[in-house]
Write a protein that holds these residues in place. Structure first.
Motif, mmCIF file in Angstrom:
data_model
loop_
_atom_site.group_PDB
_atom_site.id
_atom_site.type_symbol
_atom_site.label_atom_id
_atom_site.label_comp_id
_atom_site.label_asym_id
_atom_site.label_seq_id
_atom_site.Cartn_x
_atom_site.Cartn_y
_atom_site.Cartn_z
ATOM 1 N N PRO A 1 37.010 37.489 43.829
ATOM 2 C CA PRO A 1 36.448 38.788 44.259
ATOM 3 C C PRO A 1 37.293 39.986 43.875
ATOM 4 O O PRO A 1 36.755 41.026 43.466
ATOM 5 C CB PRO A 1 36.355 38.624 45.788
ATOM 6 N N ASP A 2 38.625 39.868 43.996
ATOM 7 C CA ASP A 2 39.479 41.018 43.711
ATOM 8 C C ASP A 2 39.460 41.432 42.243
ATOM 9 O O ASP A 2 39.858 42.548 41.899
ATOM 10 C CB ASP A 2 40.924 40.728 44.129
ATOM 11 N N TYR A 3 39.025 40.523 41.353
ATOM 12 C CA TYR A 3 38.956 40.835 39.922
ATOM 13 C C TYR A 3 37.525 41.122 39.461
ATOM 14 O O TYR A 3 37.259 41.155 38.261
ATOM 15 C CB TYR A 3 39.517 39.677 39.100
ATOM 16 N N SER A 4 36.639 41.319 40.420
ATOM 17 C CA SER A 4 35.230 41.529 40.079
ATOM 18 C C SER A 4 34.815 42.988 40.117
ATOM 19 O O SER A 4 33.650 43.306 39.884
ATOM 20 C CB SER A 4 34.341 40.735 41.050
ATOM 21 N N HIS A 5 35.767 43.864 40.413
ATOM 22 C CA HIS A 5 35.439 45.285 40.573
ATOM 23 C C HIS A 5 36.265 46.134 39.608
ATOM 24 O O HIS A 5 37.168 45.647 38.932
ATOM 25 C CB HIS A 5 35.682 45.720 42.016
ATOM 26 N N GLY A 6 35.953 47.414 39.565
ATOM 27 C CA GLY A 6 36.724 48.352 38.759
ATOM 28 C C GLY A 6 36.603 48.079 37.271
ATOM 29 O O GLY A 6 35.657 47.436 36.802
ATOM 30 N N ALA A 7 37.596 48.568 36.531
ATOM 31 C CA ALA A 7 37.562 48.452 35.071
ATOM 32 C C ALA A 7 37.561 46.997 34.620
ATOM 33 O O ALA A 7 36.869 46.637 33.654
ATOM 34 C CB ALA A 7 38.757 49.196 34.469
ATOM 35 N N PHE A 8 38.330 46.145 35.316
ATOM 36 C CA PHE A 8 38.367 44.745 34.902
ATOM 37 C C PHE A 8 37.008 44.085 35.118
ATOM 38 O O PHE A 8 36.529 43.325 34.270
ATOM 39 C CB PHE A 8 39.457 43.984 35.666
ATOM 40 N N GLY A 9 36.388 44.374 36.255
ATOM 41 C CA GLY A 9 35.069 43.819 36.520
ATOM 42 C C GLY A 9 34.033 44.285 35.510
ATOM 43 O O GLY A 9 33.165 43.505 35.076
ATOM 44 N N GLU A 10 34.120 45.550 35.109
ATOM 45 C CA GLU A 10 33.202 46.065 34.077
ATOM 46 C C GLU A 10 33.441 45.361 32.749
ATOM 47 O O GLU A 10 32.494 45.043 32.021
ATOM 48 C CB GLU A 10 33.399 47.573 33.933
ATOM 49 N N GLY A 11 34.719 45.135 32.423
ATOM 50 C CA GLY A 11 35.030 44.421 31.195
ATOM 51 C C GLY A 11 34.503 43.007 31.216
ATOM 52 O O GLY A 11 33.997 42.498 30.207
ATOM 53 N N ARG A 12 34.608 42.343 32.356
ATOM 54 C CA ARG A 12 34.088 40.983 32.484
ATOM 55 C C ARG A 12 32.581 40.950 32.261
ATOM 56 O O ARG A 12 32.059 40.088 31.552
ATOM 57 C CB ARG A 12 34.422 40.426 33.867
ATOM 58 N N ALA A 13 31.877 41.898 32.881
ATOM 59 C CA ALA A 13 30.421 41.941 32.727
ATOM 60 C C ALA A 13 30.029 42.157 31.271
ATOM 61 O O ALA A 13 29.073 41.554 30.764
ATOM 62 C CB ALA A 13 29.838 43.043 33.606
ATOM 63 N N LEU A 14 30.789 43.015 30.576
ATOM 64 C CA LEU A 14 30.493 43.275 29.177
ATOM 65 C C LEU A 14 30.752 42.034 28.326
ATOM 66 O O LEU A 14 29.945 41.689 27.453
ATOM 67 C CB LEU A 14 31.343 44.442 28.682
ATOM 68 N N MET A 15 31.853 41.353 28.597
ATOM 69 C CA MET A 15 32.147 40.135 27.849
ATOM 70 C C MET A 15 31.089 39.070 28.121
ATOM 71 O O MET A 15 30.648 38.361 27.216
ATOM 72 C CB MET A 15 33.531 39.607 28.226
ATOM 73 N N ALA A 16 30.661 38.951 29.360
ATOM 74 C CA ALA A 16 29.662 37.943 29.718
ATOM 75 C C ALA A 16 28.305 38.228 29.089
ATOM 76 O O ALA A 16 27.522 37.310 28.836
ATOM 77 C CB ALA A 16 29.523 37.868 31.232
ATOM 78 N N SER A 17 28.043 39.495 28.814
ATOM 79 C CA SER A 17 26.744 39.867 28.245
ATOM 80 C C SER A 17 26.571 39.393 26.812
ATOM 81 O O SER A 17 25.453 39.266 26.312
ATOM 82 C CB SER A 17 26.579 41.391 28.289
ATOM 83 N N GLY A 18 27.694 39.156 26.130
ATOM 84 C CA GLY A 18 27.624 38.742 24.730
ATOM 85 C C GLY A 18 27.237 39.853 23.793
ATOM 86 O O GLY A 18 26.925 39.615 22.620
ATOM 87 N N LYS A 19 27.271 41.095 24.259
ATOM 88 C CA LYS A 19 26.830 42.225 23.443
ATOM 89 C C LYS A 19 27.953 42.861 22.631
ATOM 90 O O LYS A 19 27.718 43.800 21.877
ATOM 91 C CB LYS A 19 26.170 43.275 24.332
#
Length: 280
Positions: free
Chosen positions: A195-213
């Motif tokens: 949970p602590d790594y799911s928010h902020g800039a790191f969380g946004e980066g994770r979502a972008l990486m997961a998107s495959g875009k």
């Protein structure tokens, strides 16, 4: 005609290099993890292509396959480590299996391939070793800490290696591609998020990486051509940066590190041992 040994040829740079080299008449010893991965190019290539099933984390298999490739072709001009494993996630999140897979594939596996090839290269009087690293072998991005651990490690290994094997006519080049649409990014593993790594800039980066875009600004075909052109021209740089992002990010990292070193000059020199003066 040259003969190349290339690991990780199922896709990406390894596949692209294999196809281009065969198209121009070269010979390729190609390793894959899936035995049918190059079936579509075997028929046209004939005996100029030998395909070996190999997981570079299996050291016994590495020794066997490398020796077999040299026996099959007689001489191998270029040994290229291309096989890799990508992992995105916070260092704290990675499980033990993921840690070991990153290190075993990207660092230990590459070391084992090189060590297996060295006796053959010395015996034949020389050759080229190409090690695929990345911009991440000289700089670092949050989320790729374990990948960086392996890439920074293999770059240090190769830099020491280059000095050891130069007297034998063996040249070493570290290839540093930037982010490129080869399928590697989409195929990467990801940690289970805390949970602590799911928010902020790191969380946004994770979502972008997961998107495959994220596809990257570089052309994989041009990178393949640049590698072949370097070998053909007889150029032997220790590092070959390939990517607009590689140049930008690595240059920025070099400038920052050099400034930090300059800033620490007085402190670094302050710990010198005092010379003991003697009088007669």
């Amino acid at each position: 005609m040259q003969t190349w040994f290339i690991t990780g040829t199922s896709s990406g740079f390894g596949r692209g290099l294999t196809e281009r080299l065969l198209a121009r008449g070269d010979r390729v010893a190609a390793t894959v993890r899936r035995s049918n991965a190059l079936d579509d190019v075997r028929q046209a290539a004939g005996d100029r292509l030998r395909v070996y099933r190999l997981d570079v984390t299996d050291v016994a298999a590495v020794d066997r396959v490398v020796s077999q490739a040299f026996a099959d072709f007689g001489t191998i001009d270029v040994v290229m480590n291309n096989a890799g494993y990508g992992l995105f996630g916070a260092i704290e999140e990675a499980n033990r299996d993921q840690v070991l897979r990153v290190i075993d594939t990207n660092l230990v596996g590459s070391i084992d391939v090189i060590r297996a090839a060295l006796p053959h290269l010395r015996l034949q009087g020389g050759g080229r070793i190409l090690q695929v690293s990345s911009a991440g072998g000289q700089t670092a991005y949050p989320g790729f800490g374990l990948y960086h651990a392996a890439k920074w490690g293999i770059e240090g290994f190769c830099e020491a290696l280059a000095g050891e094997v130069a007297p034998f006519g063996i040249d070493v080049t570290i290839i540093e591609p930037g982010m490129t649409p080869t399928g590697f990014s989409a195929a990467k593993d990801m940690t289970v998020a805390l949970p602590d790594y799911s928010h902020g800039a790191f969380g946004e980066g994770r979502a972008l990486m997961a998107s495959g875009k994220i596809v990257g600004p570089n052309d994989p075909g041009k990178i393949v051509d640049a590698i072949i052109d370097m070998v053909d021209a007889g150029r032997t740089p220790l590092r070959l940066p390939l990517g607009v992002d590689t140049y930008r990010d690595v240059h920025r990292a070099y400038v920052r590190r050099l400034q930090e070193l300059e800033d620490s000059k007085d402190l670094a020199e302050s710990v010198a041992a005092q010379r003991i003066e003697t009088t007669s």
